[in-house]
Design an enzyme around this catalytic site. Structure first.
Site, PDB file in Angstrom:
ATOM      1  N   ASP A 161       0.826  -1.207   0.000  1.00  0.00           N
ATOM      2  CA  ASP A 161       0.000   0.000   0.000  1.00  0.00           C
ATOM      3  C   ASP A 161       0.861   1.258   0.000  1.00  0.00           C
ATOM      4  OD1 ASP A 161      -2.543   1.457   0.258  1.00  0.00           O
ATOM      5  OD2 ASP A 161      -1.735   2.024   2.211  1.00  0.00           O
ATOM      6  N   SER A 183      -6.851  -0.012  -0.276  1.00  0.00           N
ATOM      7  CA  SER A 183      -5.817   0.639   0.532  1.00  0.00           C
ATOM      8  C   SER A 183      -6.198   0.633   2.009  1.00  0.00           C
ATOM      9  CB  SER A 183      -5.607   2.074   0.041  1.00  0.00           C
ATOM     10  OG  SER A 183      -4.731   2.783   0.891  1.00  0.00           O
TER      11      SER A 183
END
Length: 434
Positions: A161, A183
């Site tokens: 991420d 995310s």
């Protein structure tokens, strides 16, 4: 398998397989797929989107890219909360103690912020001595002993991420629902909780400006959680006005303490009680209504306040901050008042500009290397629906010698709209997604 073929497939609207998503994400993290191909892949997702199955796979692959926290040694059902971020959002500082005082373990990893003001970790670090970096042993020990610990995220939590987000930020691919949801939820999955309450902000001070956008994101995140066997509920909340009155690190801790003493602003108190109730409900403490009643009792009895005191003490902070917050928290005495120039009702506040104004005062970071000034911030004294006269104080700016006061004032002037027509005031909670 070639990155080119995966990019072409998604560009043409195809559905990606688990192997293709793993190939792209893991290859990028390892440095085997270059930035330009990953950027093209992200842009293809931006325009063609992902279905629920692809989102779930992407989230899992990202969550598996680094460290994962195993909370199973902590007894009980562990429920985490997440906010999509807003101006004046210090909810964890109140919700955590409420929920922990009701027997729901709070083993929380929170972040810092590069945005308008600090994140939860920055706010807690404004309390003298408070440590947000604990060993795993101490983290678990605190949760087992007092029911709560709040720490910063580990450096190797979801490295996929971090790397992908930096590229999204540089290639105008941040605001796509599948990428946002993956995310957020990859970090939640890696954190090891059994369920999540997601506070999705809506309005001028939020990432999602409309209720429809926020509902789409909320549904995507709840769907991802459930697809991985986790409980989830999303609470869509109003961010057309700053949450509560205080914006800035010490100021927000002060307001959290006042709220734990049942003296907080109505909107902030209502939100904290509702988030707490949903967390307790997911932890099987009762129906939502029963959990809401229990949460109110935890505030009114002082149990939540005592739990906050324990949290501060066990993480090295000065517990007297609960009794003497204005003396112990670093706060400036230099206050500049922002006053109304015309008479009428406040009909609109550009909350994002209020947040940026607090950043100009030094309450947040403009770059990763910046140091936050815990002493500064903004106190909102009048909100939408309030009637003001010329000379009435609308906001107070807590400033330091480094504050860019003129820039902040200009933003405040642009933020407020005043007219003779009384506006309709939106509720703090707009919708629930389960």
């Amino acid at each position: 398998m070639r990155a080119y073929d995966v990019i072409l497939k998604k560009r043409n609207g195809g559905k990606l397989t688990k192997e293709e998503i793993e190939f792209m994400v893991n290859g990028y993290v390892k440095g085997e797929i270059p930035d330009y191909q990953m950027a093209a892949f992200l842009m293809a997702i931006y325009f063609r989107h992902m279905d629920s199955e692809e989102r779930a796979i992407l989230t899992k692959v990202m969550a598996d890219s680094g460290d994962k926290i195993d909370l199973s040694p902590i007894p009980g059902i562990k429920i985490d909360k997440h906010s999509t971020g807003g101006v004046g959002d210090k909810t964890t500082l109140v919700v955590g103690p409420i929920v922990a005082s009701l027997g729901v373990p709070v083993a929380k990893m929170s972040g810092r912020a590069l945005g308008h003001t600090g994140g939860t970790i920055d706010k807690l670090e404004s309390i003298p001595g408070f440590r947000t970096s604990l060993s795993e042993e101490e983290f678990f020990q605190n949760v087992r002993k007092i029911g709560i610990a709040i720490v910063g995220q580990t450096a190797n939590l979801v490295p996929a991420d971090k790397k992908i987000y930096a590229l999204r930020d540089a290639t105008a691919t941040v605001d796509e629902v599948s990428l946002i949801a993956a995310s957020i939820m990859s970090k939640k999955l890696a954190g090891g909780a059994d369920g999540f309450v997601l506070d999705v902000k809506v309005g001028s001070g939020a990432f999602m400006k409309t209720l429809d956008q926020a509902k789409e994101l909320a549904e995507a995140m709840v769907d991802i959680a459930k697809s991985h066997g986790k409980k989830a509920v999303a609470v869509l909340t109003n961010m057309d006005v700053p949450l509560g009155k205080m914006i800035g690190n010490s100021l927000e801790v002060l307001e959290a303490i006042e709220t734990l003493k049942c003296k907080g602003p109505d909107d902030f108190t209502e939100l904290c009680l509702n988030i707490s109730a949903w967390m307790c409900h997911l932890a099987e403490k009762g129906s939502f209504e029963e959990c809401l009643k229990m949460s109110k009792e935890a505030l009114e009895s002082g149990a939540a306040l005592n739990k906050f005191r324990e949290l501060v003490k066990y993480q090295g902070g000065n517990p007297e901050v609960v009794d003497r917050p204005r003396e112990i928290l670093p706060m400036t005495d230099n206050i500049v008042e922002f006053k109304a120039k015309v008479e009428g009702y406040i009909t609109d506040i550009d909350t994002e500009k209020i947040g940026i104004a607090s950043n100009y005062l030094g309450a947040g970071r403009k770059t990763k290397e910046d140091t936050i000034d815990y002493r500064v911030g903004i106190e909102i004294t009048k909100k939408i629906g309030d009637y003001v006269h010329p000379g009435d104080t609308i906001a107070k700016m807590y400033v330091s010698e480094k504050s860019e006061i003129n820039d902040a004032v200009k933003l405040l002037e642009e933020s407020y709209k005043i007219s003779q027509e009384k506006p309709q005031v939106k509720p703090i909670i707009l919708s629930i997604v389960k």
